[in-house]
Design an enzyme around this catalytic site. Structure first.
Site, PDB file in Angstrom:
ATOM      1  N   SER A  42      19.366   8.067 -18.853  1.00  0.00           N
ATOM      2  CA  SER A  42      19.049   7.511 -20.173  1.00  0.00           C
ATOM      3  C   SER A  42      17.976   6.455 -19.928  1.00  0.00           C
ATOM      4  O   SER A  42      17.859   5.939 -18.807  1.00  0.00           O
ATOM      5  CB  SER A  42      20.298   6.844 -20.753  1.00  0.00           C
ATOM      6  OG  SER A  42      19.965   5.977 -21.818  1.00  0.00           O
ATOM      7  N   TYR A  98      27.517   1.051 -19.834  1.00  0.00           N
ATOM      8  CA  TYR A  98      26.669   2.249 -19.975  1.00  0.00           C
ATOM      9  C   TYR A  98      25.408   2.099 -19.116  1.00  0.00           C
ATOM     10  O   TYR A  98      25.032   3.003 -18.373  1.00  0.00           O
ATOM     11  CB  TYR A  98      26.321   2.445 -21.454  1.00  0.00           C
ATOM     12  CG  TYR A  98      25.587   3.732 -21.767  1.00  0.00           C
ATOM     13  CD1 TYR A  98      26.281   4.934 -21.905  1.00  0.00           C
ATOM     14  CD2 TYR A  98      24.202   3.756 -21.937  1.00  0.00           C
ATOM     15  CE1 TYR A  98      25.609   6.117 -22.197  1.00  0.00           C
ATOM     16  CE2 TYR A  98      23.531   4.930 -22.225  1.00  0.00           C
ATOM     17  CZ  TYR A  98      24.243   6.114 -22.370  1.00  0.00           C
ATOM     18  OH  TYR A  98      23.570   7.287 -22.657  1.00  0.00           O
TER      19      TYR A  98
END
Ligand SMILES: NC(=O)c1ccc[n+]([C@@H]2O[C@H](COP(=O)([O-])OP(=O)(O)OC[C@H]3O[C@@H](n4cnc5c(N)ncnc54)[C@H](O)[C@@H]3O)[C@@H](O)[C@H]2O)c1
Length: 278
Positions: A152, A165
């Site tokens: 990501s 995350y």
């Protein structure tokens, strides 16, 4: 005379024996369908078997063969079993693995429980480690193969209220970079996907604080600069060309350059903009 334009596209994304984790939704489903369009055979793995089966039906509608497998990527034995099932289904080892399964987790650092951290790390980081652990030896033995790890832009943007995350995705980026260097001489290609917003079910499926879950989902669905189908297509094309990184959107590229150009300036910008919105 053969024209340049009549050349057939080639690369590991064509005619692949592919395994896609998290194939039941979003980016994983788009990867499975794009591989089907590229005449591949696809093992669709997901913790949600019904969702993997739905994707399999779409793969078959696209004219390709495939198989659905229930697999929790956080559990080593289930990923080992996935690699074995894939080999049986293809009648040969897989040629491409896409470690895509992932979950979203938001909230300030001191709001996160250790269980939140473990849940996120099990899927986002250990899931990718397990996928690489069981498929890399097969690829090395075959002297070919390809890996796409879905990280990501969070792997380098360090956005506030996403600590767990961010950490898991930074690990996926580092692992992919390391593997790319290690596996080059074995004929194995690696690509790491680092998108910003892509409209999928990640917010609905994740653990996102109620105070901004609706807003985040709205932003994802309405302001993303791309679609999951475009992201899958672009990533497969870049894998075929031997590129290591895929940063699909303009903002992903911009943050990438800013962070590398001046990490300290970037950190100041991040702190200031967070202070401004809070
Ligand atoms: N959507 C975005 O904006 C965005 C941005 C950057 C990166 N990503 C990454 O893309 C990947 C795919 O996410 P998405 O956006 O398509 O989300 P999604 O929620 O639509 O799809 C994720 C899929 O993974 C599956 N899954 C969850 N836990 C699993 C587990 N333990 N084992 C196997 N499967 C599991 C889910 O059932 C679901 O089908 C993730 O790694 C995510 O972090 C997404």
């Amino acid at each position: 005379m053969k024209s340049l334009f009549s050349r057939k596209p080639t690369g590991p994304s064509y005619n692949a024996c592919a395994v896609v984790t998290g194939a039941g939704s979003g980016i994983g489903r788009s990867f499975a369908l794009e591989l089907a369009r590229r005449h591949g055979s696809v093992v669709c793995a997901d913790i949600n078997l019904a969702a993997a089966q739905e994707t399999l039906e779409l793969v078959k509608k696209a004219g390709a063969s495939g198989h659905a497998v229930q697999c929790d990527v956080g559990k080593a034995e289930e990923v080992e079993n996935l690699a074995e099932k894939a080999e049986t289904f293809f009648s040969q080892p897989a040629t491409l693995v896409i470690n895509n399964a992932g979950v979203g987790l938001g909230g300030k650092f001191d709001e996160l429980t250790l269980d939140d951290w473990k849940w996120c790390a099990d899927v986002n980081l250990w899931g990718v480690i397990h996928g690489c652990h069981y498929f890399v030896p097969q690829f090395k033995r075959a002297g070919q193969g390809a890996i796409i790890n879905v990280a990501s832009a969070a792997s380098y943007t360090a956005a506030p209220e996403m600590s767990a995350y961010n950490v898991t995705k930074a690990g996926v980026l580092a692992l992919s970079e390391t593997l790319s260097a290690e596996l080059k001489k074995h004929g194995v290609k690696v690509n790491v996907l680092c998108p910003t917003l892509v409209p999928t079910n990640i917010i609905k499926n994740g653990r996102i604080p109620g105070r901004y879950s609706k807003l985040a989902d709205h932003a994802l669905m309405n302001y993303a600069m791309t679609t999951s189908d475009d992201v899958a297509r672009l990533t497969l094309n870049r894998l075929d060309k031997g590129h290591l990184y895929t940063t699909p959107q303009l903002d992903a590229k911009l943050f990438w350059v800013m962070k590398r150009f001046s990490p300290s300036l970037y950190a100041k910008f991040l702190g200031l903009s967070y202070g401004f919105v809070k």
